[in-house]
Scaffold this active site. Structure first.
Site, PDB file in Angstrom:
ATOM      1  N   GLU A 145      -0.494   9.164   3.270  1.00 25.88           N
ATOM      2  CA  GLU A 145      -1.710   8.472   3.447  1.00 25.88           C
ATOM      3  C   GLU A 145      -2.453   8.210   4.822  1.00 25.88           C
ATOM      4  O   GLU A 145      -1.601   7.726   5.639  1.00 25.88           O
ATOM      5  CB  GLU A 145      -1.790   7.334   2.682  1.00 25.88           C
ATOM      6  CG  GLU A 145      -3.108   6.541   2.496  1.00 25.88           C
ATOM      7  CD  GLU A 145      -3.060   4.973   2.357  1.00 25.88           C
ATOM      8  OE1 GLU A 145      -3.782   4.436   1.753  1.00 25.88           O
ATOM      9  OE2 GLU A 145      -2.127   4.377   2.729  1.00 25.88           O
TER      10      GLU A 145
ATOM     11  N   HIS B  53      -5.290   2.999  -6.410  1.00 31.11           N
ATOM     12  CA  HIS B  53      -5.395   1.743  -6.346  1.00 31.11           C
ATOM     13  C   HIS B  53      -6.159   0.955  -5.538  1.00 31.11           C
ATOM     14  O   HIS B  53      -6.257  -0.568  -5.531  1.00 31.11           O
ATOM     15  CB  HIS B  53      -3.730   1.171  -6.687  1.00 31.11           C
ATOM     16  CG  HIS B  53      -3.067   1.486  -5.370  1.00 31.11           C
ATOM     17  ND1 HIS B  53      -2.899   2.833  -4.746  1.00 31.11           N
ATOM     18  CD2 HIS B  53      -2.708   0.820  -4.348  1.00 31.11           C
ATOM     19  CE1 HIS B  53      -2.523   2.658  -3.591  1.00 31.11           C
ATOM     20  NE2 HIS B  53      -2.477   1.555  -3.264  1.00 31.11           N
ATOM     21  N   ASP B  54      -6.656   1.802  -4.515  1.00 30.85           N
ATOM     22  CA  ASP B  54      -7.460   1.093  -3.494  1.00 30.85           C
ATOM     23  C   ASP B  54      -8.930   1.460  -3.792  1.00 30.85           C
ATOM     24  O   ASP B  54      -9.795   1.016  -2.981  1.00 30.85           O
ATOM     25  CB  ASP B  54      -7.143   1.835  -2.251  1.00 30.85           C
ATOM     26  CG  ASP B  54      -5.749   1.231  -1.852  1.00 30.85           C
ATOM     27  OD1 ASP B  54      -5.219   0.103  -2.183  1.00 30.85           O
ATOM     28  OD2 ASP B  54      -5.125   1.979  -0.842  1.00 30.85           O
TER      29      ASP B  54
ATOM     30  N   ASP C 215       2.826   5.633   2.723  1.00 39.66           N
ATOM     31  CA  ASP C 215       1.646   4.694   3.170  1.00 39.66           C
ATOM     32  C   ASP C 215       1.475   4.398   4.680  1.00 39.66           C
ATOM     33  O   ASP C 215       2.192   4.581   5.472  1.00 39.66           O
ATOM     34  CB  ASP C 215       2.097   3.244   2.527  1.00 39.66           C
ATOM     35  CG  ASP C 215       1.296   2.100   2.503  1.00 39.66           C
ATOM     36  OD1 ASP C 215       0.194   2.220   1.667  1.00 39.66           O
ATOM     37  OD2 ASP C 215       1.138   1.069   3.356  1.00 39.66           O
TER      38      ASP C 215
ATOM     39  N   ASP D  16       6.809   5.797  -3.663  1.00 41.09           N
ATOM     40  CA  ASP D  16       5.894   5.053  -2.603  1.00 41.09           C
ATOM     41  C   ASP D  16       6.828   4.731  -1.476  1.00 41.09           C
ATOM     42  O   ASP D  16       7.871   4.141  -1.535  1.00 41.09           O
ATOM     43  CB  ASP D  16       4.861   3.975  -3.013  1.00 41.09           C
ATOM     44  CG  ASP D  16       3.598   3.924  -2.338  1.00 41.09           C
ATOM     45  OD1 ASP D  16       3.552   4.147  -1.203  1.00 41.09           O
ATOM     46  OD2 ASP D  16       2.793   3.889  -3.191  1.00 41.09           O
TER      47      ASP D  16
HETATM   48  C1  NOJ Z   1      -2.391   1.482   1.555  1.00 43.48           C
HETATM   49  C2  NOJ Z   1      -2.135   1.073   0.428  1.00 43.48           C
HETATM   50  O1  NOJ Z   1      -2.538   2.293  -0.604  1.00 43.48           O
HETATM   51  C3  NOJ Z   1      -2.763  -0.270   0.040  1.00 43.48           C
HETATM   52  O2  NOJ Z   1      -2.719  -0.663  -1.480  1.00 43.48           O
HETATM   53  C4  NOJ Z   1      -2.104  -1.254   1.029  1.00 43.48           C
HETATM   54  O3  NOJ Z   1      -2.822  -2.278   0.887  1.00 43.48           O
HETATM   55  C5  NOJ Z   1      -2.131  -0.771   2.553  1.00 43.48           C
HETATM   56  N1  NOJ Z   1      -1.836   0.621   2.696  1.00 43.48           N
HETATM   57  C6  NOJ Z   1      -1.022  -1.520   3.096  1.00 43.48           C
HETATM   58  O4  NOJ Z   1       0.469  -1.294   2.817  1.00 43.48           O
END
Ligand code: NOJ
Length: 558
Positions: free
Chosen positions: A253, A325-326, A194, A99
């Protein structure tokens, strides 16, 4: 990208290290835990693992707030453990994707600490302003924090402990490229980047339109896909990836990104990224924000996938995901996690994995893990969830039970409960007290119970992952959506000349008849994979799909 690029036929497995496997009993997963469970990934058949951040971090946002890019947080282990993970994964034919969090650092990163001094050469590495604009943070409240030491405000799109880096500064960019090369030289096989489409901001930082009921503007459109994003990514490619493209995987992402923007980002001839995580499909059941929950509109979901499948069919590449994870657990969100948990988990996997792109499986998804039970706000650990609760209940006066219900359905903590390995204490995750409570359903939903069961959700995922490796139609077949307006059936084909696959899936708890017209030319086709133990071996002329039933059949040979 070449036609034989490994990630076209591979599936990637995401590990959220703090919740995966705890080797030392402190209640938090770690790298030695990951090493001890690599054979689970081998059994599943994945080609790569993506490791959520393991760098030193104050853990304000569970590691997405990095204070040192060149080390491992002691909570997760050491660089030696990391090297061992690389060796052990590679020995099993599994690549390792790190990551990369470079839109922001932790406020405890030495760069930011230096930057707080107005005379420091690093001052310009972050966004300092004497007065804030009206942008809101994605974690509630304003996106600006006043710093006493500096007498100015700094920008943080996420928590106040995650100050945004200023990519306009060339020294900063060089420093990030250097760091990325350092990890590649160490042996990592790529990066999941990210919120990488947030790195270019309009330098004037204009105010955003005010959103209903808040003092803050919705600035997403201003800081996503900003003016210099493509320059920055092409420069990164030249400085970091050139010459190593064939072996690496880069996935960005990118919230708020359209198909047209995705084509620019992932067209191989532009040398930016291999693929992106788009958000259109996971935002389909929400209104003004993720807490404003709407029922799933299957027709809209199908149309969204169709748009992405067609949009990236001749340039670029899709990534395919339900979970990470989100996100809350997909079987609870769009399946039926009570009566038809296994059927709907398998159906959701079938539909996703039969699209064109690279599928991502988030730990636990392959055994059909569900959302968990949260009694009160004290059961949540996630900063986004907790901040939202405080903001909604305390500041806006919304009823606590309504806010809690939204959190129960949507909180990121649903995806973060410990991996369910077996039916022993703490699901075999840890001998200590897990940092986030284990979902009590581990006694019947766990990996050990499924590994050797040919009818399990795990076996179904394994079969889909193997099919992608061996069947070129899954990689390259032309995607055609059938029955676009049917409210319950998701049907599509993947074809090449005379050969083809037909996917039929019933997204409902009622039996449904598939209209005959949809199946011209398919009756009699042999079954490739079904999600009921007694799926018919060939497709009938009149198909009635049972609740949450899915079938994939094949036409043509060779
Ligand atoms: C995206 C990540 O997947 C998330 O978990 C994070 O809180 C935010 N970006 C900030 O890094």
């Amino acid at each position: 990208m070449t036609a034989d690029t490994w990630w076209r036929t591979a599936t990637v497995y995401q590990i959220y290290p703090r919740s995966f496997a705890d080797s030392d009993g402190d209640g938090v997963g770690d790298l030695r835990g990951v090493i001890s469970r690599l054979d689970h990934l081998v059994a599943l058949g994945v080609g790569a693992l993506w490791l959520s951040p393991v760098y030193p971090s104050p853990q304000d946002d569970n590691g997405y707030d990095i204070s040192d890019y060149y080390d491992i947080d002691p909570m997760f282990g050491t660089l030696a453990d990391f090297d061992e993970l690389l060796r052990e994964a590679h020995a099993r034919g599994i690549r390792v994707v790190m990551d990369l969090v470079v839109n922001h650092t932790s406020d405890e990163h030495p760069w930011f600490v230096e930057s707080r001094d107005p005379g420091s050469p690093k001052r310009d590495w972050y966004w300092w302003r004497p007065l804030p604009n009206n942008w809101g943070s994605r974690f509630s409240g304003p996106a600006w924090e006043f710093d006493d030491r500096s007498g100015e405000y700094y920008l943080h799109i996420f928590s106040r402990k995650q100050p945004d880096l200023n990519w306009e500064n060339a020294d900063l960019r060089q420093e990030i490229h250097r760091m990325m090369r350092w990890w590649l030289d160490r042996g990592v096989d790529g990066f999941r980047m990210d919120v990488i489409n947030f790195i270019s901001k309009p330098v004037g930082l204009p105010d955003a339109h005010l959103t209903d009921g808040t003092r803050y503007g919705d600035a997403e459109a201003l800081y996503t896909n900003g003016p210099r994003l493509h320059d920055f990514l092409q420069e990164m490619h030249r400085e970091v990836f050139a010459g190593r493209e064939a072996v690496l995987l880069t996935v960005g992402e990118t919230p708020g990104t359209s198909v047209d923007q995705a084509r620019l980002l992932t067209d191989p001839s532009r040398r930016e990224l291999d693929m992106i995580f788009q958000f259109d499909h996971v935002e389909i059941d929400q209104g003004r924000d993720k807490w404003d929950i709407r029922p799933l509109d299957l027709v809209a979901l199908k149309r969204t996938f169709e748009r992405w499948q067609h949009g990236l069919s001749d340039a670029g590449w899709n990534s395919l995901y339900w979970n990470n994870h989100d996100q809350p657990r997909i079987v609870s969100r769009w399946g039926d996690d009570t009566t038809y948990r296994e059927e709907s988990a398998k159906l959701l996997a079938t539909v996703l994995h039969l699209h064109r792109g690279t599928p991502y499986v988030f730990q636990g998804e392959e055994i059909g893990m569900t959302n968990t039970r949260f009694r009160s706000i004290d059961d949540f650990a996630d900063i986004q969830s907790r901040n939202y609760y405080t903001d909604a209940v305390t500041r806006r006066g919304e009823p606590a039970d309504v806010v809690l219900d939204a959190l129960r359905a949507r909180s990121r903590d649903n995806g973060r409960t410990p991996m369910q390995w077996d039916d022993t204490e703490n699901a075999g995750f840890s001998t200590g007290t897990p940092w986030l409570a284990t979902n009590p359903n581990f006694v019947h939903i766990n990996a050990a119970a499924q590994l050797h069961d040919p009818a399990s959700v795990f076996a179904h995922y394994r079969a889909l992952i193997a099919l992608r490796r061996t069947e070129p139609l899954v990689t390259d077949g032309v995607f055609t959506l059938l029955l676009p307006d049917d409210p319950a059936i998701y049907a599509f084909t993947r074809t090449h000349a005379e050969r083809g696959l037909l996917v039929l899936a019933n997204f409902s708890s009622d039996a449904v008849a598939v209209p005959d017209g949809a199946m011209a030319g398919w009756p009699g086709s042999p079954l490739v994979i079904g999600n009921y133990p007694d799926s018919p071996p060939t497709l009938h002329r009149s198909v009635r799909l049972r609740p949450w039933e899915s079938v994939v059949v094949r036409r043509g040979t060779g």
